[in-house]
Design an enzyme around this catalytic site. Structure first.
Site, mmCIF file in Angstrom:
data_model
loop_
_atom_site.group_PDB
_atom_site.id
_atom_site.type_symbol
_atom_site.label_atom_id
_atom_site.label_comp_id
_atom_site.label_asym_id
_atom_site.label_seq_id
_atom_site.Cartn_x
_atom_site.Cartn_y
_atom_site.Cartn_z
ATOM 1 N N HIS A 1 14.554 7.584 6.482
ATOM 2 C CA HIS A 1 14.364 8.389 5.264
ATOM 3 C C HIS A 1 15.006 7.702 4.062
ATOM 4 O O HIS A 1 15.367 8.361 3.088
ATOM 5 C CB HIS A 1 14.926 9.799 5.433
ATOM 6 C CG HIS A 1 14.467 10.499 6.665
ATOM 7 N ND1 HIS A 1 13.234 11.094 6.780
ATOM 8 C CD2 HIS A 1 15.076 10.652 7.873
ATOM 9 C CE1 HIS A 1 13.098 11.605 7.991
ATOM 10 N NE2 HIS A 1 14.196 11.346 8.681
ATOM 11 N N SER B 1 7.810 -15.184 -13.300
ATOM 12 C CA SER B 1 7.408 -14.258 -14.354
ATOM 13 C C SER B 1 7.172 -15.054 -15.632
ATOM 14 O O SER B 1 7.891 -16.008 -15.924
ATOM 15 C CB SER B 1 8.500 -13.208 -14.598
ATOM 16 O OG SER B 1 8.263 -12.493 -15.796
ATOM 17 N N ARG C 1 -34.619 2.861 14.066
ATOM 18 C CA ARG C 1 -33.997 1.850 13.223
ATOM 19 C C ARG C 1 -34.295 2.121 11.764
ATOM 20 O O ARG C 1 -35.399 2.458 11.390
ATOM 21 C CB ARG C 1 -34.528 0.445 13.575
ATOM 22 C CG ARG C 1 -33.661 -0.718 13.057
ATOM 23 C CD ARG C 1 -34.102 -1.231 11.681
ATOM 24 N NE ARG C 1 -33.116 -2.112 11.107
ATOM 25 C CZ ARG C 1 -33.183 -3.433 11.145
ATOM 26 N NH1 ARG C 1 -34.190 -4.030 11.739
ATOM 27 N NH2 ARG C 1 -32.233 -4.161 10.590
#
Length: 546
Positions: free
Chosen positions: A249, A373, A413
């Site tokens: 958690h 970056s 088909r």
């Protein structure tokens, strides 16, 4: 040509501004040359005031229209297919990483396997005594036919495509191509009409698609999947002893080792890889609606279902006797679902590694010249795992559609499977790209033991679990409640934990063992589990472990 553009006037105090879409604006999308524009505007105001609109209508002279048309043509000519103009990044930006699939999953691959099936069927007919019209071929004739398969080239495929421009039928184009190739052969030319004998197009196509899938998975996908699993196994073994704070958690939980968490993924991926290998790649060869109707009219004394079974199995496929015009594609759905599950597990791995990098548990080895970056020079982003996750999602979207759509076909088909089947390579391509991205990311990982140690050193509360468990063993009342009171929502230190242990009424040896315990040593069997990952993977794959 007239183009209309309208914009609502929000209030009478704000004058309307209309930016005309002139020929300059349009043409600059087509070419870098800038042309002057002849545009006339008329403004139309409607009432009431709150619904006032301004409409600009552009009228262009005939010469302007011709110029735009000419530039559009020139622009289209510049956009012939290349790595820069491909609609799919698999055929453009990522081509170098996925091109190993091209011999199998491309249009060329499909045509090549169609040629393979057509020739193998003619050779099969020559081996059936009742088909007297196709006598056994001489070794030279057999060699000639096999040579058409082995020597099939890109030029041959283009020749088939040129025939298709006339026939507007891709499978018939293959039949005509083979007839052309064999019409000068003195022996084969006598039986040209037995190319495609009693076949519907799907007899050829379903076997071609099955062979494409089988060869692509075995030749390209399995090796990279195995390499990925082995890389994760190595991560597990190399870091089997490195303690790590677990998080359930998102909160601190009982410690584990970094290696054991990696071992989990290696075993999970191995299990799904095995499931993929267990899928039967199937084929049919039963004519227009699956009943051998034409076969039995032409040669009523031949056991055609048996012949079809022999033929399909001779290609290394599993025979499906109960079909309509098409093979039912159930095996494809099963195969693609297995790939989806493998990919889901790898997404889980990518996200976990991404999180560990974010926590500082892993550093990433930098490469000279690379930029993380465009504005933040310090960044070293986990782009390999992000690229992998993104491509796995793209792969699963396509594979999911294939697995849901292909088993469904109206009555005997419909054609909806035909166009969808042409996208099989996309799902495998994005999967392959993702596997390579994850491998590249793994190769850059460097464990930051100091960060892992510090995280554990700040989490002494995780020892509440073993302490209360020992207290239960020796009958200390309310062990869980006492540890909850000590630890829940409070700062817990080494000193406070040790002070709590010292006050417990426990046997001397039990208390001594608890006092020796630290978050770094409280890892249970994690080290052994991580070190045994190779054995676990072998067991998963049904290998004998000595």
């Amino acid at each position: 040509m007239e183009l209309g553009a309208s914009s609502r006037v929000l209030s009478s105090s704000h004058p309307a501004y209309v930016s005309p879409i002139t020929k300059y604006h349009k043409s600059r999308l087509l070419t870098s040359s800038l042309q002057s524009s002849n545009a006339s505007f008329r403004f139309i105001t409607t009432s009431p005031l709150r619904d006032r609109y301004c409409k600009a209508v552009i009228s262009e002279e005939s010469s302007s229209r011709e110029n735009v048309k000419r530039m559009s043509t020139e622009f289209s000519n510049e956009f012939e297919l290349s790595s820069l103009t491909a609609l799919s990044p698999l055929d453009g930006r990522y081509w170098g990483k996925v091109k190993d699939l091209a011999p199998f999953m491309s249009e060329y691959g499909l045509i090549r396997f169609r040629v393979f099936v057509e020739i193998k069927w003619l050779l099969k007919l020559s081996q059936i005594p009742e088909v007297t019209e196709v006598p056994s071929f001489s070794k030279e004739a057999q060699s000639y036919l096999e040579g058409l398969i082995d020597g099939f080239s890109m030029r041959d495929a283009l020749e088939v495509k040129n025939i298709e421009k006339v026939t507007n039928h891709d499978v018939k184009a293959v039949e005509y191509f083979l007839k052309q190739k064999c019409q000068s052969h003195p022996e084969i030319s006598k039986v040209l009409e037995f190319f495609h004998f009693a076949c519907t197009s799907e007899d050829i196509n379903n076997l071609a698609h099955a062979l494409m899938l089988k060869e692509a998975v075995i030749t390209v996908m399995f090796p990279i999947m195995d390499e990925l699993i082995m890389a994760i196994c190595k991560l597990a073994k190399d870091n089997a002893h490195i303690p790590m704070l677990s998080r359930t958690h998102g909160q601190p939980a009982s410690p584990t080792t970094l290696g054991k968490e990696m071992a989990i993924f290696a075993v999970r991926l191995s299990r799904e890889r095995k499931e993929i290998s267990y899928v039967d790649i199937m084929g049919k060869f039963a004519g227009a609606v699956g009943n051998y109707n034409a076969h039995l009219v032409a040669y009523p004394d031949i056991n055609w279902p048996h012949v079809a079974k022999e033929f399909v199995e001779s290609l290394g496929l599993v025979f499906n006797p109960y079909v309509t015009q098409i093979e039912t594609h159930d095996y494809m759905a099963k195969l693609f679902h297995a790939f989806i599950q493998f990919n889901n597990i790898l997404i889980d791995f990518d996200r976990d590694i991404w999180g560990y990098i974010s926590l500082g548990y892993f550093k990433q080895i930098t490469k000279a010249g690379e930029i993380g970056s465009s504005t933040m020079p310090h960044k070293v982003n986990p782009i390999d795992f992000e690229n992998s996750e993104g491509n796995l999602g793209k792969a699963n979207g396509g594979l999911s559609h294939l697995s849901m759509k292909l088993p469904i076909s109206r009555w005997q088909r419909d054609l909806t499977d035909s166009t969808v089947l042409r996208n099989i390579g996309e799902g495998l391509g994005h999967s392959l790209l993702a596997y390579k991205s994850s491998l590249q990311g793994i190769s850059k990982l460097q464990v930051n033991e100091a960060c892992l140690f510090e995280d554990l050193n700040n989490s002494w509360e995780v020892l509440a679990e073993p302490i209360q468990t020992v207290m239960r063993r020796y009958g200390v009342p309310e062990p869980y409640e006492k540890l909850k009171e000590l630890t829940r929502g409070r700062a817990v230190t080494e000193e406070s934990i040790r002070a709590f242990i010292e006050e417990l009424e426990l046997p001397k040896e039990a208390k001594s063992n608890l006092l020796k315990l630290t978050p770094h040593t409280y890892v249970g069997a994690a080290i052994e589990l991580a070190r045994g990952v190779d054995t676990a993977v072998k067991i998963v794959n049904g290998m004998e472990v000595l």
